[in-house]
Design a protein around this motif. Sequence first.
Motif, PDB file in Angstrom:
ATOM      1  N   THR A 102     -52.190  -6.777 -31.027  1.00 40.86           N
ATOM      2  CA  THR A 102     -52.151  -8.115 -31.627  1.00 40.86           C
ATOM      3  C   THR A 102     -53.498  -8.479 -32.230  1.00 40.86           C
ATOM      4  O   THR A 102     -54.532  -7.971 -31.815  1.00 40.86           O
ATOM      5  CB  THR A 102     -51.820  -9.193 -30.553  1.00 40.86           C
ATOM      6  OG1 THR A 102     -52.742  -9.065 -29.471  1.00 40.86           O
ATOM      7  CG2 THR A 102     -50.397  -9.050 -30.032  1.00 40.86           C
ATOM      8  N   ILE A 103     -53.455  -9.360 -33.208  1.00 41.42           N
ATOM      9  CA  ILE A 103     -54.670  -9.982 -33.738  1.00 41.42           C
ATOM     10  C   ILE A 103     -54.922 -11.175 -32.818  1.00 41.42           C
ATOM     11  O   ILE A 103     -54.001 -11.917 -32.498  1.00 41.42           O
ATOM     12  CB  ILE A 103     -54.479 -10.402 -35.216  1.00 41.42           C
ATOM     13  CG1 ILE A 103     -55.714 -11.122 -35.787  1.00 41.42           C
ATOM     14  CG2 ILE A 103     -53.273 -11.303 -35.409  1.00 41.42           C
ATOM     15  CD1 ILE A 103     -55.587 -11.436 -37.292  1.00 41.42           C
ATOM     16  N   GLN A 136     -61.384  -9.722 -36.888  1.00 40.85           N
ATOM     17  CA  GLN A 136     -62.637 -10.099 -36.213  1.00 40.85           C
ATOM     18  C   GLN A 136     -63.837  -9.388 -36.838  1.00 40.85           C
ATOM     19  O   GLN A 136     -64.919  -9.970 -36.931  1.00 40.85           O
ATOM     20  CB  GLN A 136     -62.554  -9.809 -34.721  1.00 40.85           C
ATOM     21  CG  GLN A 136     -63.814 -10.192 -33.995  1.00 40.85           C
ATOM     22  CD  GLN A 136     -63.627 -10.282 -32.503  1.00 40.85           C
ATOM     23  OE1 GLN A 136     -63.396 -11.343 -31.949  1.00 40.85           O
ATOM     24  NE2 GLN A 136     -63.705  -9.154 -31.848  1.00 40.85           N
ATOM     25  N   ILE A 185     -56.442   3.782 -32.523  1.00 39.24           N
ATOM     26  CA  ILE A 185     -55.123   4.046 -33.123  1.00 39.24           C
ATOM     27  C   ILE A 185     -55.314   4.276 -34.629  1.00 39.24           C
ATOM     28  O   ILE A 185     -55.646   3.348 -35.384  1.00 39.24           O
ATOM     29  CB  ILE A 185     -54.152   2.873 -32.860  1.00 39.24           C
ATOM     30  CG1 ILE A 185     -53.954   2.693 -31.343  1.00 39.24           C
ATOM     31  CG2 ILE A 185     -52.814   3.102 -33.557  1.00 39.24           C
ATOM     32  CD1 ILE A 185     -53.070   1.519 -30.943  1.00 39.24           C
TER      33      ILE A 185
HETATM   34  N1  SAH Z   1     -60.210  -7.401 -33.185  1.00 38.03           N
HETATM   35  C1  SAH Z   1     -58.835  -7.120 -33.511  1.00 38.03           C
HETATM   36  C2  SAH Z   1     -57.923  -7.298 -32.314  1.00 38.03           C
HETATM   37  C3  SAH Z   1     -57.358  -6.018 -31.935  1.00 38.03           C
HETATM   38  S1  SAH Z   1     -56.422  -5.943 -30.441  1.00 38.03           S
HETATM   39  C4  SAH Z   1     -58.359  -7.929 -34.709  1.00 38.03           C
HETATM   40  O1  SAH Z   1     -59.095  -8.817 -35.151  1.00 38.03           O
HETATM   41  O2  SAH Z   1     -57.270  -7.655 -35.195  1.00 38.03           O
HETATM   42  C5  SAH Z   1     -57.351  -4.761 -29.560  1.00 38.03           C
HETATM   43  C6  SAH Z   1     -57.522  -3.417 -30.202  1.00 38.03           C
HETATM   44  O3  SAH Z   1     -58.292  -2.630 -29.307  1.00 38.03           O
HETATM   45  C7  SAH Z   1     -56.244  -2.639 -30.451  1.00 38.03           C
HETATM   46  O4  SAH Z   1     -56.142  -2.342 -31.803  1.00 38.03           O
HETATM   47  C8  SAH Z   1     -56.384  -1.399 -29.599  1.00 38.03           C
HETATM   48  O5  SAH Z   1     -55.844  -0.235 -30.173  1.00 38.03           O
HETATM   49  C9  SAH Z   1     -57.897  -1.294 -29.473  1.00 38.03           C
HETATM   50  N2  SAH Z   1     -58.381  -0.498 -28.337  1.00 38.03           N
HETATM   51  C10 SAH Z   1     -57.936  -0.475 -27.060  1.00 38.03           C
HETATM   52  N3  SAH Z   1     -58.644   0.400 -26.335  1.00 38.03           N
HETATM   53  C11 SAH Z   1     -59.572   0.955 -27.178  1.00 38.03           C
HETATM   54  C12 SAH Z   1     -60.596   1.941 -27.044  1.00 38.03           C
HETATM   55  N4  SAH Z   1     -60.829   2.557 -25.887  1.00 38.03           N
HETATM   56  N5  SAH Z   1     -61.334   2.257 -28.126  1.00 38.03           N
HETATM   57  C13 SAH Z   1     -61.116   1.666 -29.328  1.00 38.03           C
HETATM   58  N6  SAH Z   1     -60.174   0.727 -29.516  1.00 38.03           N
HETATM   59  C14 SAH Z   1     -59.404   0.375 -28.464  1.00 38.03           C
END
Ligand code: SAH
Length: 218
Positions: free
Chosen positions: A67-68, A100, A117
Motif C-alpha cells: 500500500t501507499i 514518499q 519487489i
Molecule cells: N513508501 C511507499 C510505501 C510502500 S509500502 C510509497 O510511498 O508508496 C512498503 C514497501 O516496503 C513495499 O513496497 C514493500 O515491498 C517494501 N519492503 C518490505 N520489506 C522490504 C525490504 N526488506 N527491503 C526493501 N523493501 C521492502
Amino acid sequence: MNQRFSGIGMTSQRTRARMLERLRAQGISDEVVLTAMNDVPRHIFVDEALSSRAYEDISLPIGFGQTISQPYIVARMVELARGGRGIVKALEIGTGCGYQAAVLSRVAKEVYSVERIAPLIAKARKNLREMRIHNVKVKYADGTLGLAEFAPYDAIVMAAAATHIPPELLAQLAIGGRLVLPMGPDTQKLTVVERTSHGFQQTEVGEVKFVPLLGGVM
Ligand code: SAH
C-alpha cells in the motif's frame, strides 16, 4: 502539460489544499514538509481508478499486497526525519510506488530508495520520471541491509514495520542523523533513533500500522 497533471475535479490543487489544511490540523507544523506535500501530486502515484481518493487520509493498494501510506503518516515520517534540519542524503526502505520518495526529493538533496519487489521498482521509476524528479535513485535490494554504497545518511525512513532495528541501518546513519521506522509486529510504534556523537537515542512517538519488513528480494 500532461492530462494527469492538469488540475481537474478531485485531483485539483484545491483538493490538495484541503489535504494541507487537514495535515496542519493533525499537527504537522514543518513548513518545508507541508510545501513538499503540496508540491507532490499523490494521484499520479495511484491507479487511475483510485485517483479520486488520492487526497483522502487513507492508505491505498498499489499491487503486490502493498500500500501507499496515508498522507499524514508520510508527512509525519518526513517531519521526524528532518527534525527541523536540512537533509543532504536520505535513504528510504520500501519505495513502493515512489510517493514518499517524491516527497523526500523535495526536502533532501539526494534520495536513495530501496525496494524488494521488482515490478514496484519499475512503477516507481516511471512515476518519478513522469514528475521529472531526478534526485531519487531507486535500487532493487533487500533494505534490511540498508544501502552501504552511499552511506552515511542524514535521514533513513523505513516504510515497512520491523521487529528489531537492523544494525546495518544504525551503522549507516551519520552523526546527527535520524532513523524513522515503525517497530513491532502487532501494535507498531513509530520510532525515531537519533545518532549523537556518543551513541543512539531512541524515542517512540505514536502508534502506526504498516506492512511488514520482509527479508530477501522477489
Ligand atoms: N513508501 C511507499 C510505501 C510502500 S509500502 C510509497 O510511498 O508508496 C512498503 C514497501 O516496503 C513495499 O513496497 C514493500 O515491498 C517494501 N519492503 C518490505 N520489506 C522490504 C525490504 N526488506 N527491503 C526493501 N523493501 C521492502
